[in-house]
Design a protein around this motif. Structure first.
Motif, PDB file in Angstrom:
ATOM      1  N   TYR A   1       0.490  -6.416 -13.395  1.00  7.57           N
ATOM      2  CA  TYR A   1      -0.798  -5.724 -13.327  1.00  7.57           C
ATOM      3  C   TYR A   1      -0.648  -4.275 -13.767  1.00  7.57           C
ATOM      4  O   TYR A   1      -1.444  -3.757 -14.557  1.00  7.57           O
ATOM      5  CB  TYR A   1      -1.368  -5.792 -11.903  1.00  7.57           C
ATOM      6  CG  TYR A   1      -2.637  -4.996 -11.764  1.00  7.57           C
ATOM      7  CD1 TYR A   1      -3.842  -5.482 -12.273  1.00  7.57           C
ATOM      8  CD2 TYR A   1      -2.641  -3.733 -11.163  1.00  7.57           C
ATOM      9  CE1 TYR A   1      -5.005  -4.743 -12.184  1.00  7.57           C
ATOM     10  CE2 TYR A   1      -3.798  -2.989 -11.068  1.00  7.57           C
ATOM     11  CZ  TYR A   1      -4.985  -3.501 -11.582  1.00  7.57           C
ATOM     12  OH  TYR A   1      -6.135  -2.757 -11.512  1.00  7.57           O
ATOM     13  N   THR A   2       0.395  -3.624 -13.286  1.00  2.03           N
ATOM     14  CA  THR A   2       0.601  -2.208 -13.591  1.00  2.03           C
ATOM     15  C   THR A   2       0.895  -1.981 -15.061  1.00  2.03           C
ATOM     16  O   THR A   2       0.323  -1.074 -15.689  1.00  2.03           O
ATOM     17  CB  THR A   2       1.756  -1.655 -12.733  1.00  2.03           C
ATOM     18  OG1 THR A   2       1.449  -1.849 -11.345  1.00  2.03           O
ATOM     19  CG2 THR A   2       1.983  -0.173 -12.992  1.00  2.03           C
TER      20      THR A   2
ATOM     21  N   LYS B   1      -3.364  -2.471 -16.327  1.00  2.58           N
ATOM     22  CA  LYS B   1      -3.790  -1.071 -16.219  1.00  2.58           C
ATOM     23  C   LYS B   1      -3.606  -0.289 -17.529  1.00  2.58           C
ATOM     24  O   LYS B   1      -4.304   0.698 -17.768  1.00  2.58           O
ATOM     25  CB  LYS B   1      -3.046  -0.361 -15.081  1.00  2.58           C
ATOM     26  CG  LYS B   1      -3.607  -0.687 -13.699  1.00  2.58           C
ATOM     27  CD  LYS B   1      -2.966   0.151 -12.610  1.00  2.58           C
ATOM     28  CE  LYS B   1      -3.382   1.609 -12.636  1.00  2.58           C
ATOM     29  NZ  LYS B   1      -4.806   1.829 -12.317  1.00  2.58           N
ATOM     30  N   THR B   2      -2.699  -0.741 -18.368  1.00  8.72           N
ATOM     31  CA  THR B   2      -2.498  -0.094 -19.663  1.00  8.72           C
ATOM     32  C   THR B   2      -3.408  -0.659 -20.753  1.00  8.72           C
ATOM     33  O   THR B   2      -3.364  -0.205 -21.905  1.00  8.72           O
ATOM     34  CB  THR B   2      -1.038  -0.251 -20.118  1.00  8.72           C
ATOM     35  OG1 THR B   2      -0.724  -1.655 -20.185  1.00  8.72           O
ATOM     36  CG2 THR B   2      -0.080   0.436 -19.161  1.00  8.72           C
TER      37      THR B   2
ATOM     38  N   LEU C   1      -7.540  -8.338 -16.754  1.00  9.49           N
ATOM     39  CA  LEU C   1      -7.148  -8.854 -15.441  1.00  9.49           C
ATOM     40  C   LEU C   1      -7.441 -10.341 -15.335  1.00  9.49           C
ATOM     41  O   LEU C   1      -6.639 -11.107 -14.776  1.00  9.49           O
ATOM     42  CB  LEU C   1      -7.885  -8.086 -14.338  1.00  9.49           C
ATOM     43  CG  LEU C   1      -7.674  -8.572 -12.898  1.00  9.49           C
ATOM     44  CD1 LEU C   1      -6.200  -8.586 -12.523  1.00  9.49           C
ATOM     45  CD2 LEU C   1      -8.470  -7.694 -11.927  1.00  9.49           C
TER      46      LEU C   1
ATOM     47  N   LEU D   1      -5.637  -3.202  -5.633  1.00 11.35           N
ATOM     48  CA  LEU D   1      -5.490  -2.718  -7.001  1.00 11.35           C
ATOM     49  C   LEU D   1      -5.653  -1.204  -7.112  1.00 11.35           C
ATOM     50  O   LEU D   1      -5.356  -0.627  -8.158  1.00 11.35           O
ATOM     51  CB  LEU D   1      -6.518  -3.397  -7.921  1.00 11.35           C
ATOM     52  CG  LEU D   1      -6.529  -4.924  -7.941  1.00 11.35           C
ATOM     53  CD1 LEU D   1      -7.539  -5.408  -8.978  1.00 11.35           C
ATOM     54  CD2 LEU D   1      -5.157  -5.502  -8.220  1.00 11.35           C
ATOM     55  N   GLU D   2      -6.106  -0.577  -6.046  1.00  7.73           N
ATOM     56  CA  GLU D   2      -6.490   0.834  -6.130  1.00  7.73           C
ATOM     57  C   GLU D   2      -5.392   1.805  -5.735  1.00  7.73           C
ATOM     58  O   GLU D   2      -5.362   2.944  -6.213  1.00  7.73           O
ATOM     59  CB  GLU D   2      -7.716   1.084  -5.244  1.00  7.73           C
ATOM     60  CG  GLU D   2      -8.969   0.345  -5.725  1.00  7.73           C
ATOM     61  CD  GLU D   2     -10.184   0.657  -4.872  1.00  7.73           C
ATOM     62  OE1 GLU D   2     -10.038   1.378  -3.849  1.00  7.73           O
ATOM     63  OE2 GLU D   2     -11.281   0.177  -5.223  1.00  7.73           O
TER      64      GLU D   2
ATOM     65  N   TYR E   1       0.800  -0.773  -8.840  1.00  6.87           N
ATOM     66  CA  TYR E   1      -0.485  -1.096  -8.226  1.00  6.87           C
ATOM     67  C   TYR E   1      -0.556  -2.615  -8.122  1.00  6.87           C
ATOM     68  O   TYR E   1       0.130  -3.334  -8.850  1.00  6.87           O
ATOM     69  CB  TYR E   1      -1.636  -0.581  -9.084  1.00  6.87           C
ATOM     70  CG  TYR E   1      -1.703   0.926  -9.167  1.00  6.87           C
ATOM     71  CD1 TYR E   1      -2.565   1.652  -8.351  1.00  6.87           C
ATOM     72  CD2 TYR E   1      -0.895   1.627 -10.058  1.00  6.87           C
ATOM     73  CE1 TYR E   1      -2.624   3.041  -8.425  1.00  6.87           C
ATOM     74  CE2 TYR E   1      -0.938   3.005 -10.138  1.00  6.87           C
ATOM     75  CZ  TYR E   1      -1.806   3.709  -9.316  1.00  6.87           C
ATOM     76  OH  TYR E   1      -1.849   5.079  -9.395  1.00  6.87           O
TER      77      TYR E   1
END
Length: 424
Positions: A332-333, A337-338, A343, A379-380, A405
């Motif tokens: 995920y990170t 996120k990139t 997701l 996720l935050e 995250y």
């Protein structure tokens, strides 16, 4: 007791939506708005997902329980948000017979906190040319067939195995490795191998066996699944085979998606794995493969070892990396996120896709009537991966120390909490 998970964002049918989830008698009873129950779990700001599905773990039980056992392996899976896993048969003794297989299936159920499905071997003891009784193994609960850790070296043996697996509607899950080309290497062939002066593994050790097996799969019609695919050429072969109607699927491991051989520091055995970390070009090809559907699913290849086996000299250390507790958060990170993948795509690769590929009916989907196997992710807020927090006996991962995250807040199996963050 009825339970409602309120205020979360749920992953359902490929979409992220705001909804509550009502659980009764271990199953998902309703999905909707303003649902109520005797117990409430507040998932405000959190992701509520079907429990993740990992079709490739090593629990070392029986025979190697100093590395991992069924209970600790399943606890690690739960901490990572996994509720269904497939355990490889490279244990001692290998479950060559229906009696041994039945015993493993029973032990998995008795000792595991998540659902543990059991592979049988393609060949007796994973290294011979003798085929076990596939029908008998399937009858007592074998999920599929794999010699993971070993490639099937003889083409005739694999051909016969595929014919027999096809007759019994069993998947052949292959660790593609030609030992004569692997040649006792420990690191991917390339500049890093020369820099560290370590014996190299040519990608041909993987790709030539995949090419062979794809032709055998075409001839036999078996469902051929490739474990931990790691090279661009491998993906090109799979893409071509799919275009020709060959029944082939494949998985990628988180470490091959997130790391390359260039990341290996000098003499760092936690970076030693099989297949080895590949080139940046291979890594980029894997990301493309995720997006275009060539790669069907993500599986961790969770491979715990004792500390002494993963310390000291890179050349002498054991192959393998743990993955159950770090997979979702690191992916995920680094990928979501990139902006590399959505997701929804990551969740599909770790829930409904593995369930679909392996024909699993009771996992991977968040739907009314399904078992209440769920994971809640944060996720935050950032967290640091720390060795002291791992529930696996194995701590052999280079991701320790990484800021991530997407840590798991809670995991439920059949409606019961089997992991809650911050609780022992």
């Amino acid at each position: 007791m009825s339970t409602v998970i309120k205020n979360g964002t749920i992953y359902q049918n490929g979409r992220l939506v705001k909804a509550d989830v009502l659980i009764e008698a271990g199953k998902i009873h309703a999905i909707g708005q303003k649902l109520n129950a005797e117990r409430t779990i507040d998932a405000q700001g959190k992701l509520v997902s079907p429990g993740l599905v990992d079709v490739h773990v090593h629990y070392r039980d029986p025979g190697q329980t100093y590395k991992e056992d069924i209970h600790t392996g399943s606890l690690a899976a739960a901490r990572g948000g996994f509720t269904t896993v497939g355990a490889m048969p490279n244990v001692t003794p290998v479950p060559n017979t229906p009696e041994l297989m039945a015993k493993m299936v029973a032990e998995n159920k008795a000792k595991g906190v998540v659902h543990i499905l059991q592979y049988g071997p393609i060949t007796n003891d994973e290294t011979t040319d003798i085929l076990p009784d596939y029908a008998a193994l399937k009858k007592v609960g074998a999920l599929a067939l794999s010699n993971d850790g070993h490639g099937v070296q003889t083409a005739q043996t694999m051909y016969l195995a595929m014919q027999k697996a096809k007759e019994n509607n069993l998947i052949i899950a292959s660790h593609a490795q030609d030992d004569s080309l692997f040649n006792h290497g420990v690191i991917n062939e390339g500049p890093k191998a020369k820099e560290l002066n370590l014996p190299a593994v040519t990608e041909l050790a993987e790709t030539t066996q995949i090419a062979r097996d794809l032709l055998l799969a075409q001839k036999t019609g078996v469902h051929y699944h490739i474990c931990h695919v790691s090279t661009k050429t491998s993906l090109d072969l799979v893409r071509m085979a799919k275009a020709h109607g060959i029944k082939v699927t494949c998985e990628a491991a988180p470490h091959h998606l997130l790391l390359t051989d260039e990341d290996i520091p000098k003499n760092a055995p936690y970076y030693k794995m099989n297949p080895p970390l590949r080139s940046k070009e291979d890594q980029a090809a894997l990301i493309v493969g995720l997006l275009d559907g060539t790669i069907d699913l993500i599986a961790t290849d969770h491979a715990p070892h004792a500390k002494q086996e993963k310390s000291g000299d890179f050349k002498a250390a054991a192959f393998g990396i743990t993955g159950s507790e770090t997979a979702f958060s690191t992916l995920y990170t680094k990928l979501v996120k990139t902006g590399l993948i959505p997701l929804e795509k990551l969740l599909s690769l770790m829930t409904d896709q593995p369930a679909k590929v392996f024909g699993l009916k009771n996992c991977g989907y968040l739907e009314v009537g399904q078992p209440a196997d769920l994971a809640i992710f944060d996720l935050e807020h950032a967290a640091k991966l720390e060795e002291k927090d791992y529930l696996s006996k194995g701590v052999n991962t280079p991701f320790t120390g990484m800021k991530v995250y997407g840590m798991t807040d809670m995991t439920l199996v059949d409606g019961q909490v089997v992991y809650q963050r911050g609780e022992a």
